[in-house]
Design a protein around this motif. Structure first.
Motif, PDB file in Angstrom:
ATOM      1  N   LEU A 123      22.914  18.121  27.011  1.00 28.57           N
ATOM      2  CA  LEU A 123      21.561  18.763  27.642  1.00 28.57           C
ATOM      3  C   LEU A 123      20.700  17.572  28.776  1.00 28.57           C
ATOM      4  N   THR A 124      21.027  15.853  28.951  1.00 23.85           N
ATOM      5  CA  THR A 124      21.714  15.611  30.436  1.00 23.85           C
ATOM      6  C   THR A 124      21.570  16.022  31.666  1.00 23.85           C
ATOM      7  N   VAL A 125      22.046  17.060  32.164  1.00 27.48           N
ATOM      8  CA  VAL A 125      23.295  17.606  32.904  1.00 27.48           C
ATOM      9  C   VAL A 125      22.647  18.136  32.901  1.00 27.48           C
ATOM     10  N   TRP A 126      22.567  19.884  32.113  1.00 24.97           N
ATOM     11  CA  TRP A 126      22.366  21.424  32.386  1.00 24.97           C
ATOM     12  C   TRP A 126      20.419  20.930  32.235  1.00 24.97           C
ATOM     13  N   SER A 127      19.847  20.350  31.639  1.00 27.08           N
ATOM     14  CA  SER A 127      18.982  20.288  31.809  1.00 27.08           C
ATOM     15  C   SER A 127      17.835  19.911  33.014  1.00 27.08           C
ATOM     16  N   GLY A 128      19.161  18.942  33.727  1.00 29.69           N
ATOM     17  CA  GLY A 128      18.706  18.575  35.034  1.00 29.69           C
ATOM     18  C   GLY A 128      19.417  19.440  35.973  1.00 29.69           C
ATOM     19  N   MET A 129      19.356  20.543  35.829  1.00 25.90           N
ATOM     20  CA  MET A 129      19.648  21.494  37.443  1.00 25.90           C
ATOM     21  C   MET A 129      18.825  22.298  38.076  1.00 25.90           C
ATOM     22  N   PRO A 130      17.798  22.467  37.856  1.00 27.24           N
ATOM     23  CA  PRO A 130      16.367  22.262  38.439  1.00 27.24           C
ATOM     24  C   PRO A 130      16.479  21.523  39.617  1.00 27.24           C
ATOM     25  N   GLY A 131      17.145  19.647  39.277  1.00 32.52           N
ATOM     26  CA  GLY A 131      16.856  18.978  40.413  1.00 32.52           C
ATOM     27  C   GLY A 131      17.942  19.366  41.124  1.00 32.52           C
ATOM     28  N   LEU A 132      19.135  19.185  41.154  1.00 32.92           N
ATOM     29  CA  LEU A 132      19.932  19.955  42.622  1.00 32.92           C
ATOM     30  C   LEU A 132      19.452  21.046  43.440  1.00 32.92           C
ATOM     31  N   LEU A 133      18.201  21.433  43.160  1.00 39.07           N
ATOM     32  CA  LEU A 133      17.627  22.179  43.802  1.00 39.07           C
ATOM     33  C   LEU A 133      16.784  21.510  45.454  1.00 39.07           C
ATOM     34  N   GLY A 134      16.196  20.516  45.278  1.00 39.33           N
ATOM     35  CA  GLY A 134      15.568  19.412  45.673  1.00 39.33           C
ATOM     36  C   GLY A 134      16.695  19.297  46.598  1.00 39.33           C
ATOM     37  N   VAL A 135      17.970  19.045  46.431  1.00 36.41           N
ATOM     38  CA  VAL A 135      19.117  18.127  46.646  1.00 36.41           C
ATOM     39  C   VAL A 135      19.784  19.636  48.262  1.00 36.41           C
ATOM     40  N   SER A 180       9.703  14.110  41.943  1.00 28.57           N
ATOM     41  CA  SER A 180      10.038  15.898  42.519  1.00 28.57           C
ATOM     42  C   SER A 180       9.417  16.103  41.613  1.00 28.57           C
ATOM     43  N   LEU A 181       8.640  17.818  42.096  1.00 29.09           N
ATOM     44  CA  LEU A 181       7.769  18.680  41.112  1.00 29.09           C
ATOM     45  C   LEU A 181       8.996  18.750  40.334  1.00 29.09           C
ATOM     46  N   LEU A 182       9.905  19.279  40.796  1.00 26.46           N
ATOM     47  CA  LEU A 182      11.147  19.879  39.985  1.00 26.46           C
ATOM     48  C   LEU A 182      11.287  19.023  38.413  1.00 26.46           C
ATOM     49  N   THR A 183      10.709  17.926  38.235  1.00 25.67           N
ATOM     50  CA  THR A 183      10.794  16.694  37.263  1.00 25.67           C
ATOM     51  C   THR A 183      10.630  17.360  36.437  1.00 25.67           C
ATOM     52  N   LEU A 184       8.802  18.622  36.321  1.00 24.25           N
ATOM     53  CA  LEU A 184       8.126  19.146  35.530  1.00 24.25           C
ATOM     54  C   LEU A 184       9.112  20.435  34.749  1.00 24.25           C
ATOM     55  N   TRP A 185       9.701  20.588  35.435  1.00 22.23           N
ATOM     56  CA  TRP A 185      10.973  21.976  34.970  1.00 22.23           C
ATOM     57  C   TRP A 185      12.083  21.346  34.484  1.00 22.23           C
ATOM     58  N   THR A 186      12.699  20.324  34.218  1.00 21.97           N
ATOM     59  CA  THR A 186      13.596  19.220  33.746  1.00 21.97           C
ATOM     60  C   THR A 186      13.172  19.141  32.589  1.00 21.97           C
ATOM     61  N   LEU A 187      12.218  18.806  32.083  1.00 25.94           N
ATOM     62  CA  LEU A 187      11.238  17.943  31.263  1.00 25.94           C
ATOM     63  C   LEU A 187      10.850  18.961  30.393  1.00 25.94           C
ATOM     64  N   TYR A 188      10.928  20.337  30.959  1.00 25.50           N
ATOM     65  CA  TYR A 188      10.795  21.548  29.782  1.00 25.50           C
ATOM     66  C   TYR A 188      11.909  22.424  29.633  1.00 25.50           C
ATOM     67  N   LEU A 189      13.466  22.503  30.007  1.00 26.46           N
ATOM     68  CA  LEU A 189      14.249  22.181  29.973  1.00 26.46           C
ATOM     69  C   LEU A 189      14.768  21.754  28.377  1.00 26.46           C
TER      70      LEU A 189
END
Length: 228
Positions: A123-135, A180-189
């Motif tokens: 759950l941690t690594v898959w929901s964290g995928m949006p954060g990689l867009l920022g990287v 990061s605003l992508l954190t909101l996406w990660t929280l949703y996932l």
């Protein structure tokens, strides 16, 4: 491999498939590799002397000319920092992922949901995928950056510099540059995955997903208020 695409397009379907067969190696390794690449690329291109001066300025400490000279003598070069930072960053990604997996496992016991360490890590690594867009955006930025560019200015999905540009001595600068605003996406996932696996309410799912971020960013906000 299809999960890497569908986590952005059909996340509900991905979590439904991961429920019976949780996997984590692919997104975890991808996170580690991109972290290492970002670190090596940035510190391999940044102006070492400028970066040392920038670090001393960012520390917020008032130093005499003699103290600055002494600090420069012991501080490693930018390239050395890259060689040190790359493995440290990789270990940090693995450690934080494992820590979050333990959190989800504990949350499962408290809420009555059956959550294994493997499920928590998945759950941690898959929901964290949006954060990689920022990287990835930052890596692209490194290709065309000036050698005298702060790393945080390349993080274009963060509150600062995307929406505001705060000076280093501003009390809220640290929080703005790290959120990061992508954190909101990660929280949703994260909430979607938790709800899908445990058949829980959205209230519980959002609460479980948000607690770590609330503690981290809430603590940073309190610190900023005290410094204001």
């Amino acid at each position: 491999m299809t999960h890497l695409i569908n986590i952005f397009l059909e996340p509900g379907r991905v979590f439904a498939e991961l429920k019976d067969k949780p996997t984590f190696w692919l997104p975890l390794l991808l996170s580690i590799v991109l972290t290492v690449v970002l670190t090596l690329m940035y510190f391999g291109k940044v102006d070492s002397e400028w970066f040392t001066d920038y670090q001393l300025t960012a520390s917020g400490k008032e130093m005499s000319a003699n103290e600055i000279a002494q600090a420069k003598q012991v501080m490693p070069s930018a390239r050395t920092m890259g060689y040190i930072g790359a493995p440290v960053g990789a270990l940090a990604v693995a450690f934080i992922s494992a820590l979050m997996a333990l959190y989800y496992m504990l949350a499962g016991r408290i809420t009555g949901a059956t959550t294994s360490f493997r499920h928590g890590l998945s759950l941690t690594v898959w929901s964290g995928m949006p954060g990689l867009l920022g990287v990835i955006v930052a890596i692209i930025g490194i290709l065309g950056m000036s050698p005298q560019t702060p790393l945080e200015s390349l993080m274009l999905t963060n509150f600062d510099p995307l929406l505001v540009q705060l000076p280093l001595d501003n009390a809220w600068s640290g929080l703005a540059k790290r959120f990061s605003l992508l954190t909101l996406w990660t929280l949703y996932l994260s909430a979607l995955g938790w709800r899908s696996w445990g058949r829980t309410s959205w209230t519980q799912a959002v609460t479980v997903a948000a607690i770590p971020s609330v503690l981290i960013y809430g603590g940073m906000a309190i610190y900023a208020l005290l410094q204001s």
